[in-house]
Design a protein around this motif. Sequence first.
Motif, mmCIF file in Angstrom:
data_model
loop_
_atom_site.group_PDB
_atom_site.id
_atom_site.type_symbol
_atom_site.label_atom_id
_atom_site.label_comp_id
_atom_site.label_asym_id
_atom_site.label_seq_id
_atom_site.Cartn_x
_atom_site.Cartn_y
_atom_site.Cartn_z
ATOM 1 N N PHE A 45 30.654 17.851 38.250
ATOM 2 C CA PHE A 45 30.202 17.100 37.074
ATOM 3 C C PHE A 45 30.409 15.612 37.294
ATOM 4 O O PHE A 45 31.454 15.178 37.791
ATOM 5 C CB PHE A 45 30.996 17.551 35.840
ATOM 6 N N THR A 46 29.418 14.831 36.913
ATOM 7 C CA THR A 46 29.554 13.378 36.825
ATOM 8 C C THR A 46 29.075 12.961 35.443
ATOM 9 O O THR A 46 27.951 13.290 35.046
ATOM 10 C CB THR A 46 28.743 12.655 37.905
ATOM 11 N N GLY A 47 29.920 12.244 34.710
ATOM 12 C CA GLY A 47 29.563 11.839 33.358
ATOM 13 C C GLY A 47 30.741 11.232 32.633
ATOM 14 O O GLY A 47 31.650 10.663 33.245
ATOM 15 N N SER A 48 30.736 11.378 31.321
ATOM 16 C CA SER A 48 31.731 10.699 30.495
ATOM 17 C C SER A 48 33.095 11.381 30.566
ATOM 18 O O SER A 48 33.204 12.577 30.868
ATOM 19 C CB SER A 48 31.270 10.670 29.035
ATOM 20 N N ARG A 49 34.114 10.612 30.262
ATOM 21 C CA ARG A 49 35.478 11.128 30.232
ATOM 22 C C ARG A 49 35.607 12.262 29.230
ATOM 23 O O ARG A 49 36.195 13.318 29.528
ATOM 24 C CB ARG A 49 36.429 9.988 29.862
ATOM 25 N N ALA A 50 35.045 12.088 28.043
ATOM 26 C CA ALA A 50 35.196 13.094 26.992
ATOM 27 C C ALA A 50 34.587 14.429 27.406
ATOM 28 O O ALA A 50 35.220 15.485 27.260
ATOM 29 C CB ALA A 50 34.565 12.601 25.695
ATOM 30 N N VAL A 51 33.365 14.395 27.928
ATOM 31 C CA VAL A 51 32.711 15.641 28.338
ATOM 32 C C VAL A 51 33.435 16.251 29.541
ATOM 33 O O VAL A 51 33.643 17.466 29.618
ATOM 34 C CB VAL A 51 31.223 15.399 28.657
ATOM 35 N N GLY A 52 33.834 15.418 30.479
ATOM 36 C CA GLY A 52 34.527 15.917 31.659
ATOM 37 C C GLY A 52 35.832 16.605 31.328
ATOM 38 O O GLY A 52 36.148 17.672 31.876
ATOM 39 N N LEU A 53 36.606 16.013 30.431
ATOM 40 C CA LEU A 53 37.863 16.637 30.045
ATOM 41 C C LEU A 53 37.629 17.950 29.304
ATOM 42 O O LEU A 53 38.397 18.912 29.453
ATOM 43 C CB LEU A 53 38.687 15.679 29.185
ATOM 44 N N HIS A 54 36.561 18.006 28.517
ATOM 45 C CA HIS A 54 36.230 19.265 27.839
ATOM 46 C C HIS A 54 35.873 20.337 28.871
ATOM 47 O O HIS A 54 36.343 21.483 28.768
ATOM 48 C CB HIS A 54 35.062 19.052 26.879
ATOM 49 N N ILE A 55 35.064 19.968 29.862
ATOM 50 C CA ILE A 55 34.692 20.929 30.903
ATOM 51 C C ILE A 55 35.939 21.407 31.638
ATOM 52 O O ILE A 55 36.113 22.610 31.901
ATOM 53 C CB ILE A 55 33.681 20.304 31.879
ATOM 54 N N ASN A 56 36.816 20.479 31.966
ATOM 55 C CA ASN A 56 38.040 20.843 32.676
ATOM 56 C C ASN A 56 38.883 21.824 31.862
ATOM 57 O O ASN A 56 39.451 22.787 32.401
ATOM 58 C CB ASN A 56 38.845 19.582 32.978
ATOM 59 N N GLU A 57 38.926 21.595 30.555
ATOM 60 C CA GLU A 57 39.720 22.453 29.677
ATOM 61 C C GLU A 57 39.131 23.859 29.582
ATOM 62 O O GLU A 57 39.839 24.858 29.754
ATOM 63 C CB GLU A 57 39.804 21.824 28.287
ATOM 64 N N VAL A 58 37.828 23.957 29.321
ATOM 65 C CA VAL A 58 37.246 25.286 29.125
ATOM 66 C C VAL A 58 37.117 26.036 30.451
ATOM 67 O O VAL A 58 37.193 27.278 30.480
ATOM 68 C CB VAL A 58 35.885 25.206 28.400
ATOM 69 N N ALA A 59 36.957 25.295 31.545
ATOM 70 C CA ALA A 59 36.871 25.954 32.851
ATOM 71 C C ALA A 59 38.203 26.573 33.251
ATOM 72 O O ALA A 59 38.239 27.544 34.019
ATOM 73 C CB ALA A 59 36.417 24.959 33.913
ATOM 74 N N ALA A 60 39.284 26.015 32.740
ATOM 75 C CA ALA A 60 40.614 26.532 33.071
ATOM 76 C C ALA A 60 40.925 27.852 32.369
ATOM 77 O O ALA A 60 41.829 28.583 32.790
ATOM 78 C CB ALA A 60 41.674 25.498 32.708
ATOM 79 N N LYS A 61 40.174 28.165 31.332
ATOM 80 C CA LYS A 61 40.417 29.407 30.591
ATOM 81 C C LYS A 61 39.722 30.563 31.301
ATOM 82 O O LYS A 61 38.525 30.548 31.534
ATOM 83 C CB LYS A 61 39.893 29.276 29.159
ATOM 84 N N VAL A 62 40.495 31.594 31.620
ATOM 85 C CA VAL A 62 39.944 32.745 32.328
ATOM 86 C C VAL A 62 39.176 33.632 31.353
ATOM 87 O O VAL A 62 39.695 34.032 30.302
ATOM 88 C CB VAL A 62 41.062 33.549 33.007
ATOM 89 N N GLN A 63 37.928 33.929 31.712
ATOM 90 C CA GLN A 63 37.074 34.772 30.883
ATOM 91 C C GLN A 63 37.184 36.240 31.306
ATOM 92 O O GLN A 63 37.600 36.550 32.422
ATOM 93 C CB GLN A 63 35.616 34.313 31.007
ATOM 94 N N LYS A 64 36.811 37.138 30.445
ATOM 95 C CA LYS A 64 36.829 38.553 30.761
ATOM 96 C C LYS A 64 35.932 38.819 31.968
ATOM 97 O O LYS A 64 34.780 38.410 32.010
ATOM 98 C CB LYS A 64 36.342 39.372 29.563
ATOM 99 N N GLY A 65 36.468 39.508 32.962
ATOM 100 C CA GLY A 65 35.720 39.814 34.167
ATOM 101 C C GLY A 65 35.789 38.744 35.238
ATOM 102 O O GLY A 65 35.255 38.927 36.335
ATOM 103 N N GLN A 66 36.433 37.618 34.976
ATOM 104 C CA GLN A 66 36.519 36.521 35.949
ATOM 105 C C GLN A 66 37.571 36.848 37.003
ATOM 106 O O GLN A 66 38.687 37.234 36.660
ATOM 107 C CB GLN A 66 36.867 35.223 35.217
ATOM 108 N N LYS A 67 37.255 36.654 38.281
ATOM 109 C CA LYS A 67 38.166 37.047 39.359
ATOM 110 C C LYS A 67 38.652 35.861 40.189
ATOM 111 O O LYS A 67 39.203 36.050 41.272
ATOM 112 C CB LYS A 67 37.501 38.088 40.260
ATOM 113 N N TRP A 68 38.430 34.648 39.715
ATOM 114 C CA TRP A 68 38.852 33.462 40.463
ATOM 115 C C TRP A 68 39.284 32.361 39.496
ATOM 116 O O TRP A 68 39.003 32.400 38.298
ATOM 117 C CB TRP A 68 37.706 32.938 41.326
ATOM 118 N N ILE A 69 39.972 31.378 40.051
ATOM 119 C CA ILE A 69 40.238 30.138 39.324
ATOM 120 C C ILE A 69 39.070 29.207 39.633
ATOM 121 O O ILE A 69 38.798 28.896 40.794
ATOM 122 C CB ILE A 69 41.563 29.501 39.780
#
Length: 519
Positions: free
Chosen positions: A261-285
Motif C-alpha cells: 500500500f502507498t497512501g495516507s497515514r490514516a488509511v495505512g494504519l487502518h490497513i495495518n490494524e485489520v490485516a493483523a487480525k486473523v480471519q477464520k480459515g487464515q493460515k498465515w500472518i
Amino acid sequence: MIKVETYRPQDFVDFSQPENVQAYQDALTYVREQYLGKTWPLVINGERVHTDEKLTSLNPCDTQEIVGYTAKATVEHAEQALQGAWAAWAEWKTWSMDARARVLLRAAAMLKRRRHEFNALMTLEVGKNYAEADVETAECIDFLEYYARQAMKYAHFGAAETFPYPGEENGLMYIPLGVGVSISPWNFPLAIFAGMLAAPIVAGNCVIAKPAEDSGCIAALFVDLMIEAGMPAGVLQFLTGVGEEIGEYLVTHAQTRFITFTGSRAVGLHINEVAAKVQKGQKWIKRVIMELGGKDAMIVDETADLDVAVTAAVQGAFGFNGQKCSAMSRLIVTDEAYDRVLSAFVERVGALKQGTGEENANVTAVVNEESFEKIQKYIEIGRSEGRIVAGGGVDGSKGYYVQPTIIADVDAYARVAQEEIFGPVVSVIRARDFDHAIEIANSTEYGLTGGVCSKNRARLEQAREQFEAGNLYFNRKITGAIVGVQPFGGYNMSGTDSKAGGPDYLTNFMQLKTVTERF
C-alpha cells in the motif's frame, strides 16, 4: 539467467528542444483522439469485465472535461479476482525467474516506444506537466528493468549465504508468498502503480492491483501493456473501484497473503490494524508493506550557496504542486540566513507560472475537489499560525487551482508544520542554530525525506547521523529518487522502510526455506 546489458536508469527528455515539445504535443493530440471519454473495464482472469456503475475521471485542470470512465468493481468481482489469482499462481510459481523477468523486460521495451503516449495521458488525467510526467514514465521503465535484473539473485537454490557442514548439503531457497493486493496512489499513477505490482509478480506471486479512483485510466493503459507483453491470465488482476468497498474486502480476506500500500497515514494504519487480525480459515500472518507519506524538511544554514538552496527549495516544494510524499513542506533556516533565504525563496516562487499541464505550466491544478478543499483549509490555518508571504489564493472556477504558498515565521509545532497537507504549501521556520534545526526537522512523527544545504562538512556529517529520514539529500532537492540509485522509503509513521527500487525490495514478496540433505 537472463543475458541483457547492465541496468542503467533512463535519461529524461530535454524539453528545451523544440522537437521534443512537438513530439509531446503530438502525443496529446493522439491521446485525445484515441482515449478521451473511453470506458476502461476490469481485467479478471484475462477477461475484460464491464460494469453498469462506473467511476468518472476528470481533468483536474479543466473539470468540465471527462478524461475517461473506469468500471466499478464489487466485492463479488474482488472475490472472483482473488480465487482466479490463486488458480493462476499454481502455474505462475513454477515459471523460472528468467521467464518471469522477460515479461517485465518486454513491457519496458514497449513502454520506451510509447513513452510520450503514457506521458500525455498522465497530463490529462492528473495534471502533470511535461517534465513531471516524463520523469514518471522513465521511473516506470526503470522499475521494470531493475526488478527483472534483481530477480536473478533469488533464482536458485543457495541464493542466500549459509556455511558448510560436514557430510551435508545445506542451502536457502527463496519462494514466493502467493496472492497479494496492491493499492496504489494517484500522485504517481504509473510508476508507483507499476512498481508495486511488478516486484511481487517477478518474484512469482500473483497480484490484484487496485489503483486510486482519480487515476484509473493510466493504470488501465499500463495493464493492457503488461498483457500485451505476455502476462498470463490471472497473474495480474485489475480492479478499479472504491477503496472502502473492494479494498477493505480484500485486505481483510483470509486468503490475502500480502498487502502492499502507498497512501495516507490514516488509511495505512487502518490497513495495518485489520490485516493483523486473523480471519477464520487464515493460515498465515499477512505481510504488509507500506509507504505513508511525510512532513519533509530541508535545512538551510548560513554557509549554504543561496542559489543552490533556493533552487532546491522551489523544486522540492512545488514540483507537481507539492503532491508528493517526498515534497519539501518545511523549510528550516538558521537565524543568520533566515531573512535572505526567505526573501530569495519568495522572489523565485513569484516567478512560477500557473496553468494547465498541457500548457506545461510550472504549477498546475491539484488532483481533485477533496484535495482542493483540504489545502484551502490549511492555508486558512496558516494565516493564524504564520505570515503568508507568497500565494494563498485559490481558484476553483475551471479547475482545482491553488497558488504556490509560503507561510513564514511558523512555529515548529504549529499544525501547518506538523500535519501533512499534500499540496503547494510550505512552512518556513527559523532555527537558532544548526543543532536546533536538526531538532526541528525531527519533531514530527514522520521520517521520509529530508535535506540539508550547507558547505560545512561537519554539519553534513552530523545530519547524516542525526536527521531522521529514510532518504536524505545534501545540496539538492529532496524529491526525485532514481530507481537503483536512491532506494526509496521512510520509517516512523512514513512506512515500513521497504526501499522501493532497492537491492532487497523483492524479498518483501518472498519467504526463505532452508533445505538440508545428509549424504
